[in-house]
Design a protein around this motif. Structure first.
Motif, mmCIF file in Angstrom:
data_model
loop_
_atom_site.group_PDB
_atom_site.id
_atom_site.type_symbol
_atom_site.label_atom_id
_atom_site.label_comp_id
_atom_site.label_asym_id
_atom_site.label_seq_id
_atom_site.Cartn_x
_atom_site.Cartn_y
_atom_site.Cartn_z
ATOM 1 N N TYR A 162 -7.998 -46.742 31.390
ATOM 2 C CA TYR A 162 -7.108 -46.906 32.536
ATOM 3 C C TYR A 162 -7.752 -46.309 33.792
ATOM 4 O O TYR A 162 -7.951 -45.105 33.893
ATOM 5 C CB TYR A 162 -5.772 -46.219 32.266
ATOM 6 C CG TYR A 162 -4.704 -46.517 33.298
ATOM 7 C CD1 TYR A 162 -4.111 -47.770 33.360
ATOM 8 C CD2 TYR A 162 -4.289 -45.554 34.205
ATOM 9 C CE1 TYR A 162 -3.126 -48.056 34.288
ATOM 10 C CE2 TYR A 162 -3.306 -45.829 35.143
ATOM 11 C CZ TYR A 162 -2.722 -47.078 35.186
ATOM 12 O OH TYR A 162 -1.749 -47.356 36.113
ATOM 13 N N ARG A 282 -2.851 -46.389 22.231
ATOM 14 C CA ARG A 282 -2.925 -47.853 22.270
ATOM 15 C C ARG A 282 -1.534 -48.469 22.447
ATOM 16 O O ARG A 282 -1.389 -49.558 23.001
ATOM 17 C CB ARG A 282 -3.650 -48.383 21.024
ATOM 18 C CG ARG A 282 -2.899 -48.288 19.703
ATOM 19 C CD ARG A 282 -2.180 -49.583 19.385
ATOM 20 N NE ARG A 282 -1.566 -49.566 18.056
ATOM 21 C CZ ARG A 282 -0.692 -50.477 17.682
ATOM 22 N NH1 ARG A 282 -0.304 -51.448 18.486
ATOM 23 N NH2 ARG A 282 -0.159 -50.400 16.463
ATOM 24 N N ASP A 286 -0.283 -50.660 25.606
ATOM 25 C CA ASP A 286 -0.053 -52.035 25.156
ATOM 26 C C ASP A 286 -1.295 -52.737 24.624
ATOM 27 O O ASP A 286 -1.550 -53.915 24.927
ATOM 28 C CB ASP A 286 0.576 -52.868 26.273
ATOM 29 C CG ASP A 286 1.952 -52.356 26.683
ATOM 30 O OD1 ASP A 286 2.714 -51.946 25.796
ATOM 31 O OD2 ASP A 286 2.251 -52.345 27.894
ATOM 32 N N TYR A 287 -2.085 -52.032 23.829
ATOM 33 C CA TYR A 287 -3.201 -52.671 23.132
ATOM 34 C C TYR A 287 -2.756 -53.072 21.737
ATOM 35 O O TYR A 287 -1.990 -52.362 21.084
ATOM 36 C CB TYR A 287 -4.395 -51.715 23.031
ATOM 37 C CG TYR A 287 -5.116 -51.521 24.342
ATOM 38 C CD1 TYR A 287 -6.045 -52.460 24.798
ATOM 39 C CD2 TYR A 287 -4.860 -50.398 25.119
ATOM 40 C CE1 TYR A 287 -6.708 -52.274 26.006
ATOM 41 C CE2 TYR A 287 -5.511 -50.208 26.337
ATOM 42 C CZ TYR A 287 -6.433 -51.155 26.764
ATOM 43 O OH TYR A 287 -7.080 -50.976 27.970
ATOM 44 N N SER A 289 -4.527 -53.134 19.066
ATOM 45 C CA SER A 289 -5.105 -52.271 18.048
ATOM 46 C C SER A 289 -5.927 -51.178 18.724
ATOM 47 O O SER A 289 -6.254 -51.267 19.921
ATOM 48 C CB SER A 289 -6.002 -53.070 17.096
ATOM 49 O OG SER A 289 -7.144 -53.548 17.789
ATOM 50 N N ASP A 292 -9.184 -52.647 19.940
ATOM 51 C CA ASP A 292 -9.068 -53.328 21.236
ATOM 52 C C ASP A 292 -9.110 -52.322 22.379
ATOM 53 O O ASP A 292 -9.754 -52.564 23.412
ATOM 54 C CB ASP A 292 -7.768 -54.130 21.304
ATOM 55 C CG ASP A 292 -7.810 -55.382 20.437
ATOM 56 O OD1 ASP A 292 -8.914 -55.753 19.994
ATOM 57 O OD2 ASP A 292 -6.743 -55.976 20.206
ATOM 58 N N TYR A 293 -8.423 -51.198 22.193
ATOM 59 C CA TYR A 293 -8.441 -50.143 23.209
ATOM 60 C C TYR A 293 -9.848 -49.589 23.376
ATOM 61 O O TYR A 293 -10.352 -49.471 24.492
ATOM 62 C CB TYR A 293 -7.456 -49.028 22.842
ATOM 63 C CG TYR A 293 -7.748 -47.714 23.524
ATOM 64 C CD1 TYR A 293 -7.922 -47.645 24.918
ATOM 65 C CD2 TYR A 293 -7.871 -46.531 22.794
ATOM 66 C CE1 TYR A 293 -8.215 -46.436 25.551
ATOM 67 C CE2 TYR A 293 -8.146 -45.325 23.409
ATOM 68 C CZ TYR A 293 -8.328 -45.284 24.790
ATOM 69 O OH TYR A 293 -8.618 -44.098 25.410
ATOM 70 N N ASP A 296 -12.144 -52.043 25.174
ATOM 71 C CA ASP A 296 -11.844 -52.152 26.600
ATOM 72 C C ASP A 296 -12.240 -50.890 27.356
ATOM 73 O O ASP A 296 -12.630 -50.947 28.525
ATOM 74 C CB ASP A 296 -10.346 -52.424 26.793
ATOM 75 C CG ASP A 296 -9.985 -52.741 28.235
ATOM 76 O OD1 ASP A 296 -10.759 -53.462 28.903
ATOM 77 O OD2 ASP A 296 -8.945 -52.253 28.709
#
Length: 401
Positions: A162, A282, A286-287, A289, A292-293, A296
């Motif tokens: 973020y 996560r 709002d990931y 999994s 995925d976090y 990113d």
């Protein structure tokens, strides 16, 4: 035991100002202006009894700094976000009393590590040098949501992916600067990752003159694998980070329980960093999994887009920011980035001297910061001889050298 510094970079780095009239390749700028990164002085001699990355990292976790660091008394400014959240900016020295006065002093912007804040010794150790004579530069620390003894205003903390809070903070800081006044950003560990990701997202729109990344994990996916792949990684470092995050969760529990995304019992049951990120991070962001976090969040994916001079410093025995995760190929492909590595140093450690150890990293980082500021400062310049001697003089006065 000592270790030499290795510089990794593109064959033809970007041209940067050396002074008012000359430009040189970025790598040559470092070679000329940072003797602790290149040349006979570019050697880190670690404290004899802190002889590996684990001991260096362990000492870093308990090191409180020197009494002189307590002279740094911040002025706090709260900055609100569109979603109702809030971060704290800690300025030193204090801002001018006149609200409309623009700052013409070169300013260092700092981003702290996981659950840290402006109180951290690795931040104050650099600030006490660059804000003092002969430099007298200004500094500001960006405290993440809920960190640095700040109140959490929404059910959201922070994470490595973020960057919006940092983006808003940099815009705010840049608006307070007189046009042409240089800004340097420096991030440590998680803060380094957020900074590098932000710089890659901003490209040539980043409002900074140069930047520094220290002990950046770079690749969250692989870093997590290495961390969980060893007993000491899983049971010591990952467990310690999970505990710190759970403590922060508990501190702000009254606000965090307002979200229906997270269950307290799952958060408090986490014993590793990955388990905490599964139970809280996560979901808050709002990931789908944790993978995925982590994908990113990995700042190594953004290095190719960075358009400002960036110096990265990592120790190859860092047990948290694993050396196998260093983005060597990405650095070699971007002429704006130089990666400096040392064989030893741990995670934000780099402690030298037998009695009262202090951080060696302050020397090259201060050299780089002051050299960049001097090359862009529109005010009176400092004698280069003063720059070379300042850190050594301060350490001698403290009885550290």
């Amino acid at each position: 035991m000592s270790s030499n510094v290795n510089l990794i970079h593109h064959k033809e780095t970007v041209l940067v100002p050396l002074d008012n009239t000359n430009k040189v390749p970025f790598a040559d700028f470092i070679r000329q202006k940072c003797p602790h990164l290149y040349g006979p002085e570019a050697t880190f001699r670690q404290t004899p009894y802190l002889f590996n990355g684990h001991l260096q990292t362990g000492y870093a976790s308990i090191y409180k700094g020197t009494p002189s660091m307590d002279d740094i008394l911040y002025q706090r400014e709260y900055l609100g976000m569109e979603d109702g959240g809030e971060i704290a900016l800690d300025w030193f020295p204090a801002l001018p009393d006149e609200k409309d006065t623009l700052i013409d002093t070169p300013t260092l912007v700092c981003l702290h590590g996981l659950t840290g804040g402006s109180h951290e010794s690795y931040i104050r150790g650099i600030l006490e040098v660059v804000t003092a004579a002969p430099f007298s530069y200004r500094s500001v620390v960006i405290n993440s949501r809920g960190c640095g003894k700040s109140e959490l205003k929404t059910p959201q903390l922070f994470c490595g992916a973020y960057t919006e809070d940092a983006r808003v903070a940099f815009k705010r800081i840049a608006r307070q600067m007189k046009p042409g006044t240089p800004l340097i950003a420096i991030g440590f560990s998680l803060g380094a990752n957020i900074l590098v990701k932000y710089l890659g997202e901003e490209g040539d729109q980043a409002p900074v003159t140069a930047a520094i990344s220290v002990a950046n994990p770079f690749d969250f996916v692989r870093s997590s694998e290495y961390l969980d792949g060893s007993l000491i990684g899983r049971n010591v470092y990952s467990a310690a980070m999970a505990t710190n995050l759970k403590n922060l969760y508990t501190l702000h529990e009254d606000m965090l329980i307002k979200s229906d995304k997270v269950r307290k019992e799952e958060v408090m049951a986490a014993t590793t960093l990955r388990q905490f990120d599964e139970a809280a991070t996560r979901r808050i962001f709002d990931y789908a999994s944790v993978h995925d976090y982590y994908f990113d969040a990995s700042s190594s994916r953004k290095i190719e887009h960075i358009k400002v001079p960036l110096l990265c410093l990592n120790a190859l025995d860092d047990p948290i920011a694993h050396h196998e995760c260093l983005p060597v190929k990405e650095v070699e492909a971007n002429p704006n980035v130089v990666l400096a590595t040392t064989p030893y140093g741990g995670h934000i450690g780099w402690f030298e001297h037998f009695q009262r150890p202090s951080r060696w990293m302050n020397k090259p980082l201060v050299e780089f910061i002051t050299a960049i500021f001097q090359a862009h400062d529109q005010r009176t310049h400092i004698d280069p001889a003063d720059v070379a001697a300042t850190v050594e003089t301060i350490e001698h006065d403290k009885g550290l050298a």
